[in-house]
Design a protein around this motif. Structure first.
Motif, PDB file in Angstrom:
ATOM      1  N   LEU A  18      -0.864  -0.765   4.056  1.00  0.00           N
ATOM      2  CA  LEU A  18      -0.829   0.689   3.998  1.00  0.00           C
ATOM      3  C   LEU A  18      -1.203   1.198   2.606  1.00  0.00           C
ATOM      4  O   LEU A  18      -1.958   2.170   2.465  1.00  0.00           O
ATOM      5  N   HIS A  19      -0.680   0.540   1.589  1.00  0.00           N
ATOM      6  CA  HIS A  19      -1.056   0.918   0.223  1.00  0.00           C
ATOM      7  C   HIS A  19      -2.522   0.588  -0.042  1.00  0.00           C
ATOM      8  O   HIS A  19      -3.172   1.245  -0.861  1.00  0.00           O
ATOM      9  N   GLY A  20      -3.033  -0.419   0.657  1.00  0.00           N
ATOM     10  CA  GLY A  20      -4.456  -0.711   0.562  1.00  0.00           C
ATOM     11  C   GLY A  20      -5.300   0.427   1.108  1.00  0.00           C
ATOM     12  O   GLY A  20      -6.357   0.762   0.558  1.00  0.00           O
ATOM     13  N   LEU A  21      -4.834   1.050   2.189  1.00  0.00           N
ATOM     14  CA  LEU A  21      -5.543   2.200   2.732  1.00  0.00           C
ATOM     15  C   LEU A  21      -5.504   3.378   1.765  1.00  0.00           C
ATOM     16  O   LEU A  21      -6.467   4.152   1.670  1.00  0.00           O
ATOM     17  N   ALA A  22      -4.389   3.509   1.034  1.00  0.00           N
ATOM     18  CA  ALA A  22      -4.325   4.541   0.000  1.00  0.00           C
ATOM     19  C   ALA A  22      -5.349   4.263  -1.094  1.00  0.00           C
ATOM     20  O   ALA A  22      -5.988   5.180  -1.624  1.00  0.00           O
ATOM     21  N   CYS A  23      -5.518   2.986  -1.423  1.00  0.00           N
ATOM     22  CA  CYS A  23      -6.539   2.592  -2.406  1.00  0.00           C
ATOM     23  C   CYS A  23      -7.933   2.918  -1.893  1.00  0.00           C
ATOM     24  O   CYS A  23      -8.800   3.352  -2.666  1.00  0.00           O
ATOM     25  N   ALA A  24      -8.151   2.682  -0.601  1.00  0.00           N
ATOM     26  CA  ALA A  24      -9.457   3.006  -0.018  1.00  0.00           C
ATOM     27  C   ALA A  24      -9.738   4.493  -0.156  1.00  0.00           C
ATOM     28  O   ALA A  24     -10.853   4.907  -0.513  1.00  0.00           O
ATOM     29  N   GLY A  25      -8.721   5.292   0.097  1.00  0.00           N
ATOM     30  CA  GLY A  25      -8.875   6.733  -0.085  1.00  0.00           C
ATOM     31  C   GLY A  25      -9.122   7.094  -1.535  1.00  0.00           C
ATOM     32  O   GLY A  25      -9.961   7.954  -1.838  1.00  0.00           O
TER      33      GLY A  25
ATOM     34  N   CYS B  38     -13.731   1.221  -9.820  1.00  0.00           N
ATOM     35  CA  CYS B  38     -13.633  -0.249  -9.882  1.00  0.00           C
ATOM     36  C   CYS B  38     -12.187  -0.709  -9.773  1.00  0.00           C
ATOM     37  O   CYS B  38     -11.877  -1.689  -9.077  1.00  0.00           O
ATOM     38  N   PHE B  39     -11.304  -0.013 -10.454  1.00  0.00           N
ATOM     39  CA  PHE B  39      -9.872  -0.319 -10.410  1.00  0.00           C
ATOM     40  C   PHE B  39      -9.352  -0.210  -8.967  1.00  0.00           C
ATOM     41  O   PHE B  39      -8.671  -1.108  -8.463  1.00  0.00           O
ATOM     42  N   SER B  40      -9.713   0.882  -8.293  1.00  0.00           N
ATOM     43  CA  SER B  40      -9.247   1.109  -6.925  1.00  0.00           C
ATOM     44  C   SER B  40      -9.877   0.136  -5.932  1.00  0.00           C
ATOM     45  O   SER B  40      -9.226  -0.276  -4.966  1.00  0.00           O
ATOM     46  N   ALA B  41     -11.137  -0.228  -6.165  1.00  0.00           N
ATOM     47  CA  ALA B  41     -11.827  -1.135  -5.240  1.00  0.00           C
ATOM     48  C   ALA B  41     -11.143  -2.498  -5.193  1.00  0.00           C
ATOM     49  O   ALA B  41     -10.917  -3.062  -4.109  1.00  0.00           O
ATOM     50  N   MET B  42     -10.790  -3.049  -6.352  1.00  0.00           N
ATOM     51  CA  MET B  42     -10.119  -4.341  -6.382  1.00  0.00           C
ATOM     52  C   MET B  42      -8.697  -4.247  -5.837  1.00  0.00           C
ATOM     53  O   MET B  42      -8.199  -5.189  -5.203  1.00  0.00           O
ATOM     54  N   MET B  43      -8.038  -3.132  -6.075  1.00  0.00           N
ATOM     55  CA  MET B  43      -6.721  -2.916  -5.468  1.00  0.00           C
ATOM     56  C   MET B  43      -6.824  -2.943  -3.948  1.00  0.00           C
ATOM     57  O   MET B  43      -5.993  -3.536  -3.261  1.00  0.00           O
ATOM     58  N   LEU B  44      -7.840  -2.282  -3.441  1.00  0.00           N
ATOM     59  CA  LEU B  44      -8.050  -2.233  -1.994  1.00  0.00           C
ATOM     60  C   LEU B  44      -8.222  -3.624  -1.417  1.00  0.00           C
ATOM     61  O   LEU B  44      -7.535  -4.006  -0.456  1.00  0.00           O
TER      62      LEU B  44
ATOM     63  N   ALA C 106      -4.303   7.004   3.462  1.00  0.00           N
ATOM     64  CA  ALA C 106      -5.689   7.137   3.027  1.00  0.00           C
ATOM     65  C   ALA C 106      -5.992   8.555   2.542  1.00  0.00           C
ATOM     66  O   ALA C 106      -6.682   8.750   1.530  1.00  0.00           O
ATOM     67  N   LEU C 107      -5.479   9.555   3.248  1.00  0.00           N
ATOM     68  CA  LEU C 107      -5.690  10.945   2.841  1.00  0.00           C
ATOM     69  C   LEU C 107      -5.083  11.209   1.467  1.00  0.00           C
ATOM     70  O   LEU C 107      -5.675  11.894   0.633  1.00  0.00           O
ATOM     71  N   PHE C 108      -3.901  10.663   1.233  1.00  0.00           N
ATOM     72  CA  PHE C 108      -3.257  10.821  -0.071  1.00  0.00           C
ATOM     73  C   PHE C 108      -4.129  10.220  -1.173  1.00  0.00           C
ATOM     74  O   PHE C 108      -4.292  10.807  -2.250  1.00  0.00           O
ATOM     75  N   GLY C 109      -4.709   9.063  -0.884  1.00  0.00           N
ATOM     76  CA  GLY C 109      -5.582   8.427  -1.859  1.00  0.00           C
ATOM     77  C   GLY C 109      -6.808   9.265  -2.174  1.00  0.00           C
ATOM     78  O   GLY C 109      -7.215   9.378  -3.342  1.00  0.00           O
TER      79      GLY C 109
END
Length: 361
Positions: free
Chosen positions: A121-128, A231-237, A3-6
């Protein structure tokens, strides 16, 4: 850590239009600035190998994370194009080193537990990333300069990074690494590497250029332009949080192939949209389509061992290297619409390659 990386990378990507305007660069010059990030990513392999071999993934995350935050601040303070290029080069090195460490730790955990967790985990990166891009939009609308913005976020993020490091449930065992400048996949792994290459080109191009597209093509404001990445990141999340369950039901290959087709449709929709607000929906659909590519590719590569993971990572970084100049050149000669349409075409190629990649299960 994901998440921090995101948050860090979302903060950077969300302010690219403002940074470009601040140093007054053209599309071709901006593409060269972003190219420096790809070059830095390729140069990072010896750095990440040294850190992983000497300190292990946990300490490598702390060292590279603190360095990444320092680089973020230096990007905001860069007064000229040449200094911005040098700062973005360092961004590529530090971000890729951090990325390798966290994915290696995650792949090791998956192998030990036998449980699919990479998508979450990649979803958490998207959240970040969503938080970072949204914060960039807010800062832009308030007319806060990128330099001030990056200083404001660097201090609390550094504290959060250290806190996460102390609580991270991972050993400090060093990793056995090969003394190579690059590690490219061979045989069946090459298709996974190609997916990483194409996916990196696509995601990186959308992160770096979607805001520029909205600003130039539709005249979007500094507050609205970063919302394309939001928007791109939200749907990825949303997709990645349920990706592990979908994988168990439908299989990784079918999800990546179908998702790439969905991404292509979304990007073509954004290109043909009548205004910026409608185009945001197209970028959201693209995020949904591309969301599961990286988690499943890295998971499949990690199952084959650390050398395979390093090879796929190297191919992905090559995609990061190629994306910015290609998109910049297309935008310079035929406009941003065709540049984004080109990314939509890449999604069609991803669907074709994924349908023939047997290691995606």
């Amino acid at each position: 850590m994901f998440a921090l990386f995101g948050v860090i990378m979302g903060s950077w990507a969300g302010r690219i239009p403002a940074l470009a305007e601040g140093v007054r660069v053209s599309h071709s010059a901006l593409s060269m600035v972003l190219l420096c990030g790809g070059v830095g990513a390729l140069m990072s392999f010896p750095v990440s190998s040294f850190l992983m071999g000497k300190f292990g993934a946990r300490k490598s995350l702390l060292i590279s994370g603190l360095a990444l935050l320092c680089v973020l601040v230096s990007i905001g303070m860069a007064p000229t194009v040449s200094r911005l290029m040098m700062a973005v080069l360092m961004l590529g090195i530090t971000a890729s080193t951090y990325d390798v460490a966290m994915n290696a730790a995650a792949a090791k955990r998956e192998k030990q537990t036998g449980k699919s967790e990479m998508s979450m985990l990649h979803g958490l990166a998207c959240a970040g990333g969503l938080v970072g891009a949204t914060l960039g939009s807010l800062m832009g609308s308030l007319k806060i300069a990128p330099a001030t913005h990056f200083v404001m976020v660097a201090i609390p993020l550094a504290m959060a990074l250290y806190g996460a490091y102390t609580m991270l449930d991972a050993d400090d065992a060093v990793e056995k690494v090969e003394k190579k400048k690059f590690a490219l996949p061979r045989g069946p792994m090459a298709l996974l590497g190609l997916l990483g290459f194409l996916g990196s080109m696509s995601e990186g191009s959308i992160a770096d250029w979607s805001g520029v597209f909205l600003k130039e093509h539709f005249g979007a404001t500094d507050g609205l332009a970063p919302l394309a990445l939001t928007c791109f990141s939200a749907m990825m999340l949303i997709s990645r949080l349920v990706g592990d369950k979908l994988k168990a039901r439908f299989g990784a290959q079918r999800l990546v192939t179908t998702g790439a087709l969905v991404s292509s449709a979304g990007l073509f929709f954004a290109v043909l949209s009548p205004n910026a607000y409608v185009a945001l929906g197209g970028f959201a659909v693209a995020g949904l389509g591309l969301s599961l590519l990286f988690p499943f590719v890295f998971s499949a590569a990690g199952a084959q061992g650390p050398v395979a993971l390093a090879g796929v990572a190297s191919m992905a970084y090559s995609g990061t290297l190629m994306g910015p100049p290609v998109i910049g050149a297309i935008a310079h000669h035929v406009g941003m619409q065709m540049a984004i349409a080109y990314v939509g075409g890449l999604s069609l190629v991803i669907a074709f390659v994924a349908s023939r990649t047997r290691l995606l299960k």
